[in-house]
Design a protein around this motif. Structure first.
Motif, mmCIF file in Angstrom:
data_model
loop_
_atom_site.group_PDB
_atom_site.id
_atom_site.type_symbol
_atom_site.label_atom_id
_atom_site.label_comp_id
_atom_site.label_asym_id
_atom_site.label_seq_id
_atom_site.Cartn_x
_atom_site.Cartn_y
_atom_site.Cartn_z
ATOM 1 N N LYS A 180 0.755 -1.308 0.139
ATOM 2 C CA LYS A 180 -0.063 -0.096 -0.035
ATOM 3 C C LYS A 180 1.017 1.233 -0.169
ATOM 4 O O LYS A 180 0.698 2.188 -0.693
ATOM 5 C CB LYS A 180 -1.004 0.026 1.272
ATOM 6 C CG LYS A 180 -1.860 -1.046 1.450
ATOM 7 C CD LYS A 180 -2.806 -0.815 2.205
ATOM 8 C CE LYS A 180 -2.288 -0.938 3.751
ATOM 9 N NZ LYS A 180 -1.728 -2.127 4.309
ATOM 10 N N THR A 181 1.817 1.330 1.099
ATOM 11 C CA THR A 181 2.678 2.496 0.950
ATOM 12 C C THR A 181 3.798 2.682 -0.351
ATOM 13 O O THR A 181 3.954 3.790 -0.844
ATOM 14 C CB THR A 181 3.402 2.483 2.413
ATOM 15 O OG1 THR A 181 2.781 2.573 3.451
ATOM 16 C CG2 THR A 181 4.460 3.604 2.448
ATOM 17 N N THR A 182 4.048 1.684 -0.815
ATOM 18 C CA THR A 182 4.732 1.558 -2.045
ATOM 19 C C THR A 182 4.013 2.101 -3.125
ATOM 20 O O THR A 182 4.408 3.059 -3.650
ATOM 21 C CB THR A 182 5.123 -0.098 -2.392
ATOM 22 O OG1 THR A 182 5.687 -0.356 -1.045
ATOM 23 C CG2 THR A 182 5.941 -0.006 -3.524
ATOM 24 N N PHE A 183 2.705 1.854 -3.251
ATOM 25 C CA PHE A 183 1.697 2.536 -4.142
ATOM 26 C C PHE A 183 1.702 3.799 -3.837
ATOM 27 O O PHE A 183 1.966 4.674 -5.064
ATOM 28 C CB PHE A 183 0.373 1.652 -3.939
ATOM 29 C CG PHE A 183 -0.745 2.514 -4.624
ATOM 30 C CD1 PHE A 183 -0.507 2.553 -6.260
ATOM 31 C CD2 PHE A 183 -1.911 2.998 -4.155
ATOM 32 C CE1 PHE A 183 -1.683 3.305 -6.983
ATOM 33 C CE2 PHE A 183 -2.861 3.522 -4.628
ATOM 34 C CZ PHE A 183 -2.611 3.645 -6.178
ATOM 35 N N ILE A 184 1.513 4.361 -2.859
ATOM 36 C CA ILE A 184 1.611 5.861 -2.572
ATOM 37 C C ILE A 184 2.733 6.434 -2.696
ATOM 38 O O ILE A 184 2.757 7.641 -3.541
ATOM 39 C CB ILE A 184 1.404 6.111 -0.833
ATOM 40 C CG1 ILE A 184 -0.082 5.614 -0.774
ATOM 41 C CG2 ILE A 184 1.568 7.508 -0.724
ATOM 42 C CD1 ILE A 184 -1.071 6.052 -1.646
ATOM 43 N N LYS A 185 3.962 5.786 -2.551
ATOM 44 C CA LYS A 185 5.249 6.589 -3.170
ATOM 45 C C LYS A 185 5.277 6.627 -4.591
ATOM 46 O O LYS A 185 6.022 7.524 -4.998
ATOM 47 C CB LYS A 185 6.340 5.605 -2.449
ATOM 48 C CG LYS A 185 6.721 5.791 -0.872
ATOM 49 C CD LYS A 185 7.891 4.884 -0.614
ATOM 50 C CE LYS A 185 8.118 5.430 0.919
ATOM 51 N NZ LYS A 185 9.169 4.313 1.525
ATOM 52 N N CYS A 186 4.758 5.752 -5.199
ATOM 53 C CA CYS A 186 4.756 5.857 -6.712
ATOM 54 C C CYS A 186 3.962 7.021 -6.986
ATOM 55 O O CYS A 186 4.236 7.945 -8.078
ATOM 56 C CB CYS A 186 4.071 4.636 -7.290
ATOM 57 S SG CYS A 186 5.046 3.117 -7.312
ATOM 58 N N LEU A 187 2.751 6.966 -6.397
ATOM 59 C CA LEU A 187 1.889 8.213 -6.817
ATOM 60 C C LEU A 187 2.441 9.554 -6.583
ATOM 61 O O LEU A 187 2.195 10.675 -7.072
ATOM 62 C CB LEU A 187 0.400 8.236 -5.700
ATOM 63 C CG LEU A 187 -0.645 7.436 -6.223
ATOM 64 C CD1 LEU A 187 -1.805 7.321 -5.184
ATOM 65 C CD2 LEU A 187 -1.230 7.746 -7.658
ATOM 66 N N LEU A 188 3.243 9.449 -5.451
ATOM 67 C CA LEU A 188 3.970 10.799 -4.924
ATOM 68 C C LEU A 188 5.129 11.047 -5.837
ATOM 69 O O LEU A 188 5.833 12.371 -5.562
ATOM 70 C CB LEU A 188 4.309 10.759 -3.365
ATOM 71 C CG LEU A 188 2.884 10.777 -2.611
ATOM 72 C CD1 LEU A 188 3.515 10.658 -1.188
ATOM 73 C CD2 LEU A 188 2.064 12.085 -2.841
ATOM 74 N N GLY A 189 5.494 10.243 -6.707
ATOM 75 C CA GLY A 189 7.031 10.296 -7.586
ATOM 76 C C GLY A 189 8.215 10.198 -6.758
ATOM 77 O O GLY A 189 9.224 10.584 -7.335
ATOM 78 N N VAL A 190 8.037 9.338 -5.525
ATOM 79 C CA VAL A 190 9.156 9.227 -4.891
ATOM 80 C C VAL A 190 9.935 7.776 -5.412
ATOM 81 O O VAL A 190 10.982 7.886 -5.561
ATOM 82 C CB VAL A 190 8.786 8.769 -3.176
ATOM 83 C CG1 VAL A 190 10.116 8.436 -2.556
ATOM 84 C CG2 VAL A 190 8.160 10.116 -2.656
ATOM 85 N N ASN A 191 8.821 6.778 -5.687
ATOM 86 C CA ASN A 191 9.245 5.787 -6.349
ATOM 87 C C ASN A 191 9.043 5.983 -8.099
ATOM 88 O O ASN A 191 8.144 6.444 -8.365
ATOM 89 C CB ASN A 191 8.619 4.389 -6.004
ATOM 90 C CG ASN A 191 8.672 4.003 -4.545
ATOM 91 O OD1 ASN A 191 9.746 4.381 -4.140
ATOM 92 N ND2 ASN A 191 7.835 3.326 -4.141
ATOM 93 N N GLU A 192 10.017 5.481 -8.465
ATOM 94 C CA GLU A 192 10.259 5.795 -9.946
ATOM 95 C C GLU A 192 8.953 4.702 -10.627
ATOM 96 O O GLU A 192 8.979 3.439 -10.265
ATOM 97 C CB GLU A 192 11.430 5.585 -10.738
ATOM 98 C CG GLU A 192 11.590 5.762 -11.978
ATOM 99 C CD GLU A 192 12.901 5.577 -12.717
ATOM 100 O OE1 GLU A 192 13.081 5.569 -13.900
ATOM 101 O OE2 GLU A 192 13.983 5.303 -11.757
ATOM 102 N N VAL A 193 8.181 5.123 -11.631
ATOM 103 C CA VAL A 193 7.285 4.425 -12.113
ATOM 104 C C VAL A 193 7.747 3.560 -13.508
ATOM 105 O O VAL A 193 8.239 4.286 -14.353
ATOM 106 C CB VAL A 193 6.123 5.219 -12.370
ATOM 107 C CG1 VAL A 193 4.911 4.444 -13.068
ATOM 108 C CG2 VAL A 193 5.402 5.842 -11.311
ATOM 109 N N LYS A 194 8.130 2.161 -13.192
ATOM 110 C CA LYS A 194 8.580 1.694 -14.368
ATOM 111 C C LYS A 194 8.609 0.181 -14.156
ATOM 112 O O LYS A 194 8.907 -0.348 -13.117
ATOM 113 C CB LYS A 194 10.067 1.973 -14.456
ATOM 114 C CG LYS A 194 10.768 1.858 -15.682
ATOM 115 C CD LYS A 194 12.107 2.411 -15.947
ATOM 116 C CE LYS A 194 13.295 1.455 -15.251
ATOM 117 N NZ LYS A 194 14.450 2.121 -15.366
ATOM 118 N N PRO A 195 7.605 -0.624 -14.916
ATOM 119 C CA PRO A 195 6.977 -0.125 -16.247
ATOM 120 C C PRO A 195 5.677 0.232 -15.777
ATOM 121 O O PRO A 195 5.214 0.255 -15.001
ATOM 122 C CB PRO A 195 6.997 -1.371 -17.228
ATOM 123 C CG PRO A 195 6.719 -2.561 -16.286
ATOM 124 C CD PRO A 195 7.619 -1.858 -14.994
#
Lengths: 219, 292
Positions: A41-56
């Protein structure tokens, strides 16, 4: 602002935590992200916030790809733990809110929000003398300070007692009714009292399902 | 002893210079020190100091090759190298996000090694001792001028960007949602800190710079109730230790950095002890009230 996520996948090394996640949310939607601890869940949020790089996969805000997205001030965010905050150094609630407000917000707005969250009396107290619940509400006020269009709350009621929890959910409902998109992360199953419109469930095997709430004949 | 100190203070030029330098450094060190403490970078001043020392050793090395300009004004290269050190720390911090202290160890070791090499290569070493422990009593007017400019720039930055500086320091993650470019901020802060550290080097010495920045803040934190009050209290403690330290350095002919830091630590101990006694009394009072 429309949120459009297509085939989002995220892995820590070889461990895939998010698998082909696709959702679309419109301004004013209320998404509950649920799942046990450690389901991403938190990983998903980090993607939404641009902290985790979205790939692919892709995330678009309105028509802007997240990698080019600049308008982060339209987001309000309350993190799950207070680890990111250096709260041992003395700073008062009001001082923190003052440094956290962007141009155009008025001092009386801050006071109104404090009053609304029932923490008006502690405005001149040192942050590190507050209880977990009070601190959490201060962070919620901070997230709402700059009139966000999207409010992301990661397990915001973790350290709040039952009475304040109901009050908190009521406040979130009110904000949502005023047109703010809400994304609320929770590991609890008690969702009856929430007025959400969509759910995203994340499972132990890192799969997920997205659904629109279907209540009383609503689509 | 104290009287002769006061008369000399206003009659001797070198004493007036020391006083002016001390007064300005007394504001600068805790002002930036408070941000350093909030960001948990207390070791950073030490690290930058070591890199600044590289600049000084290179200056002495160059002057032994015949460029005498560098011997008279070693601080310029000191500042440049300190900024390089600061950028290196920021670079390594990004490479080891979860182990940020590693970056300090890498840069501090490199700084110490390079300084030793260039000091060994230079035939005129000046007073190495002076750069290690500070000598505020021998500062020149060019140095006063340099501190004044630094204080001016830092004050302007704090007046204009104070809000953002504090917001990022307390919470880097949330600063993004305030529209702050956190990466750019960190680089600007690092450059500012590098300059201040090099300027402090002359008075406090490499080994004691971080103490001048951090210890008054550590004492201020014990009694401050807000960010503002903590910073003001830290500056008062810092000024007090500079003044008393100056007197000690003068009358006992000991290095100024050592004298200032000793007073700083004494203040910290007094504050910590007093606070403990007050708290204990309060607890006994509450206990007594409960017994009644």
């Amino acid at each position: 602002m429309q949120i459009y996520i297509n085939n989002l996948t995220f892995a820590y090394g070889i461990k895939t935590v998010i698998n082909n996640l696709s959702i679309t949310l419109n301004q004013g939607d209320y998404l509950v992200v649920k799942g046990k601890n450690g389901t991403g869940k938190t990983t998903f949020i980090k993607c939404l916030l641009g902290v985790n790089e979205v790939k692919p996969g892709t995330i678009f805000y309105d028509k802007t790809d997240i990698t080019n997205f600049k308008k982060w001030t339209t987001f309000g965010y309350v993190s799950q733990s207070l680890d990111n905050f250096n709260y041992e150094f003395p700073i008062t609630v009001l001082e923190l809110l003052n440094v956290s407000s962007t141009k155009g917000t008025m001092p009386q707005d801050r006071l109104k929000l404090l009053d609304k969250m029932k923490i008006f009396d502690i405005q001149n107290q040192n942050i590190n003398s507050l209880s977990g619940g009070q601190l959490q509400r201060v962070f919620i006020v901070r997230a709402m300070l700059n009139n966000p269009k999207i409010l992301i709350l990661d397990e915001p009621t973790a350290s709040i007692d039952k009475q304040n929890k109901e009050f908190f959910y009521q406040t979130v409902d009110d904000l949502n009714k005023n047109g703010i998109t809400v994304i609320l992360i929770t590991h609890s199953d008690e969702l009856e009292h929430l007025n959400y419109t969509h759910t995203l469930t994340m499972y132990d095997d890192y799969t997920n399902s997205f659904s629109i709430r279907n209540e009383g004949g609503e689509a | 002893m104290f009287l002769s100190f006061i008369t000399d203070l206003f009659q001797q030029d070198f004493m007036l210079r020391a006083l002016a330098a001390g007064f300005m450094l007394g504001i600068l060190a805790p002002l930036l020190g408070s941000i350093v403490v909030v960001r948990r970078l207390s070791f950073i001043a030490d690290t930058l100091g070591h890199f600044s020392l590289v600049g000084i050793s290179v200056s002495l090395f160059l002057s032994s090759l015949g460029f005498s300009y560098f011997f008279e004004k070693p601080l310029y290269l000191g500042i440049i190298f300190s900024v390089i050190g600061g950028l290196l720390i920021e670079f390594f911090r990004r490479a080891y996000t979860n182990y940020k202290e590693i970056s300090m160890v890498i840069v501090i070791s490199l700084g110490a090694a390079l300084s030793a090499i260039f000091f060994a290569l230079a035939s005129k070493t000046g007073s190495l001792y002076q750069y290690l422990f500070g000598s505020i009593l021998t500062v020149t007017s060019y140095y006063i001028y340099l501190i004044f400019i630094t204080l001016f720039i830092v004050s302007v930055l704090f007046i204009v960007f104070g809000k953002q500086i504090i917001a990022v320091s307390f919470d880097e993650t949330s600063a993004k949602f305030l529209g702050i470019n956190v990466g750019l901020f960190q680089i600007i802060f690092m450059i500012m800190l590098s300059i201040v550290v090099s300027v402090l080097l002359e008075a406090a010495g490499v080994l004691l710079i971080s103490s001048m920045m951090v210890i008054p803040v550590a004492a201020g934190m014990r009694i401050g109730w807000s960010y503002k009050s903590t910073t003001i209290i830290s500056i008062i403690f810092s000024e007090l230790s500079v003044l008393v330290g100056l007197w000690m350095a003068y009358s006992l002919t000991i290095p100024s950095g050592a004298a200032i830091v000793s007073i700083n630590i004494s203040i910290l101990l007094i504050v910590a002890l007093t606070k403990k006694i007050i708290n204990m009394r309060r607890i006994t009072k509450i206990d007594n009230a409960k017994l009644k």
